[in-house]
Design a protein around this motif. Sequence first.
Motif, short mmCIF file in Angstrom:
data_model
loop_
_atom_site.label_atom_id
_atom_site.label_comp_id
_atom_site.label_asym_id
_atom_site.label_seq_id
_atom_site.Cartn_x
_atom_site.Cartn_y
_atom_site.Cartn_z
N ALA A 1 0.83 -1.21 0.00
CA ALA A 1 0.00 0.00 0.00
C ALA A 1 0.86 1.26 0.00
O ALA A 1 0.59 2.21 -0.74
CB ALA A 1 -0.93 -0.01 1.21
N ALA A 2 1.90 1.27 0.84
CA ALA A 2 2.78 2.43 0.90
C ALA A 2 3.57 2.60 -0.40
O ALA A 2 3.76 3.73 -0.88
CB ALA A 2 3.73 2.31 2.09
N ALA A 3 4.02 1.49 -0.96
CA ALA A 3 4.84 1.55 -2.18
C ALA A 3 4.04 2.01 -3.38
O ALA A 3 4.55 2.75 -4.24
CB ALA A 3 5.46 0.18 -2.45
N ASP B 1 -1.17 -0.49 -10.24
CA ASP B 1 -2.19 -1.25 -9.55
C ASP B 1 -1.56 -1.95 -8.36
O ASP B 1 -0.49 -2.54 -8.48
CB ASP B 1 -2.81 -2.30 -10.47
CG ASP B 1 -3.68 -1.69 -11.56
OD1 ASP B 1 -4.40 -0.72 -11.26
OD2 ASP B 1 -3.65 -2.18 -12.70
N ASN B 2 -2.23 -1.88 -7.22
CA ASN B 2 -1.77 -2.59 -6.03
C ASN B 2 -2.37 -3.98 -6.04
O ASN B 2 -3.56 -4.17 -5.77
CB ASN B 2 -2.19 -1.83 -4.76
CG ASN B 2 -1.72 -2.51 -3.49
OD1 ASN B 2 -1.13 -3.59 -3.53
ND2 ASN B 2 -1.98 -1.88 -2.36
N PHE C 1 -7.77 -6.65 -6.71
CA PHE C 1 -6.79 -7.66 -7.12
C PHE C 1 -6.46 -8.68 -6.04
O PHE C 1 -6.02 -9.78 -6.35
CB PHE C 1 -5.50 -6.98 -7.60
CG PHE C 1 -5.67 -6.19 -8.85
CD1 PHE C 1 -5.78 -6.82 -10.07
CD2 PHE C 1 -5.74 -4.80 -8.82
CE1 PHE C 1 -5.95 -6.11 -11.24
CE2 PHE C 1 -5.91 -4.07 -9.98
CZ PHE C 1 -6.02 -4.72 -11.19
N THR C 2 -6.67 -8.30 -4.77
CA THR C 2 -6.35 -9.25 -3.71
C THR C 2 -7.19 -10.52 -3.80
O THR C 2 -6.79 -11.58 -3.34
CB THR C 2 -6.51 -8.59 -2.33
OG1 THR C 2 -5.98 -9.44 -1.33
CG2 THR C 2 -7.97 -8.31 -2.02
N PHE D 1 8.97 -2.09 -1.87
CA PHE D 1 9.61 -1.66 -0.64
C PHE D 1 8.93 -0.39 -0.13
O PHE D 1 8.37 0.39 -0.92
CB PHE D 1 11.11 -1.43 -0.83
CG PHE D 1 11.46 -0.32 -1.78
CD1 PHE D 1 11.54 1.01 -1.35
CD2 PHE D 1 11.74 -0.60 -3.11
CE1 PHE D 1 11.87 2.03 -2.24
CE2 PHE D 1 12.06 0.41 -4.00
CZ PHE D 1 12.13 1.73 -3.57
N HIS D 2 8.94 -0.21 1.17
CA HIS D 2 8.34 0.98 1.76
C HIS D 2 9.20 2.19 1.39
O HIS D 2 10.43 2.13 1.48
CB HIS D 2 8.27 0.81 3.29
CG HIS D 2 7.34 1.77 3.93
ND1 HIS D 2 7.59 3.13 4.01
CD2 HIS D 2 6.13 1.57 4.54
CE1 HIS D 2 6.59 3.73 4.63
NE2 HIS D 2 5.69 2.80 4.96
#
Length: 361
Positions: A205-207, A214-215, A221-222, A269-270
């Motif tokens: 989420a942070a990245a 798209d996350n 997508f999860t 990565f964050h």
Amino acid sequence: MHAHRDFEIHDETSAVRLSAEWDDLAQEVGRRVATRPSYVLAWDRMGRGRSAVCTVRRDGRLVGLAPLHARTRLGVTALRLPAHGLATIGTFLATDEAALADLLDGIADRNMALQLDHVDLTDPLVEMLHASPRWSIDIAGTERCLTVDVASGAGAESLRGRRTLRTLSRLERSLEREGTPVSVEVVRDPDHLAQRWRDITAVAAAADAHSGRDNFCAPPFTAFTRPLLDAEARAGRLLIVGLLVGDRWTAHEIMFRTGTTAEMWLSRFHPEARRYQPGQLLQRHLADRHDELGIDRFDYLLGTSEFKEQWSNGDYRVGRIVAVPTSRPHHRWTLRAADLGADLVRPLRLAARDALTSNRC
């Protein structure tokens, strides 16, 4: 005496019943994650396409499978690989050339076209489509993919210079002095995945926030990603490496194993960890410990970057295939017209979606 061959196209329900046999075929042939039922059935359950998994049996034994879904536009049905745009590379499963030919003949007999994105241009599927008198094929190379091959007993020193490796070692010593030593955690099984899932989704989420990407670890997508990871973990093919700085999960690489190859599907990565060079540290760990992980090739899949170029020592190209039966040459023009129309409509749909989201907020 000739073996009896059967060709069949399966809907989602029928494809689910095939899953154990299908997975055995994928293991026997040794192809990519995008050919496995864990991947294809998870995508089908999202309702993004009409399942059309094509199979060939020889005397009752499954010897060929094309993991496809169907889309009909302007009266032409085109078969496509699942999960377009999800950074994977697809193909067909076949125990031999005859099984692959039977898959293609069965599709041609039904006057269906093929629109296949992200296929390795050295794949036997491409060669057979070219050679077949039953198919007319257009291929456009789209992307270069990079790989990292590491010989047994070798490590990061075989891939990067001493200066880079010394810099990473100094960084680690500095973090240790600060009381936040670097460590790497390997996730393989479903219980461990469940334990770390919240950390994985938080970093994703942070990245991906404000990145335009798209996350894959967030809705919608999860609903695809988590079942895929769970299934691959149960099969012993999931490989996630996480970078911890102190006790904080700051970066990860999500991979799928096929034999001794790891497909590097999702790296995040964050942003706060950027100064730790998380990608470099994870890749060094993978190179140094590849023997104990049972991996001798890391496949970066789609896309190139300066980071990937620094570590890679091999490459291949993927492309987009449009193939129509030679008995239906007009299908090519129909598909082009349909694609042009879709390209024109897509910005309007995205604008409408964004407006709806804005109104809800």
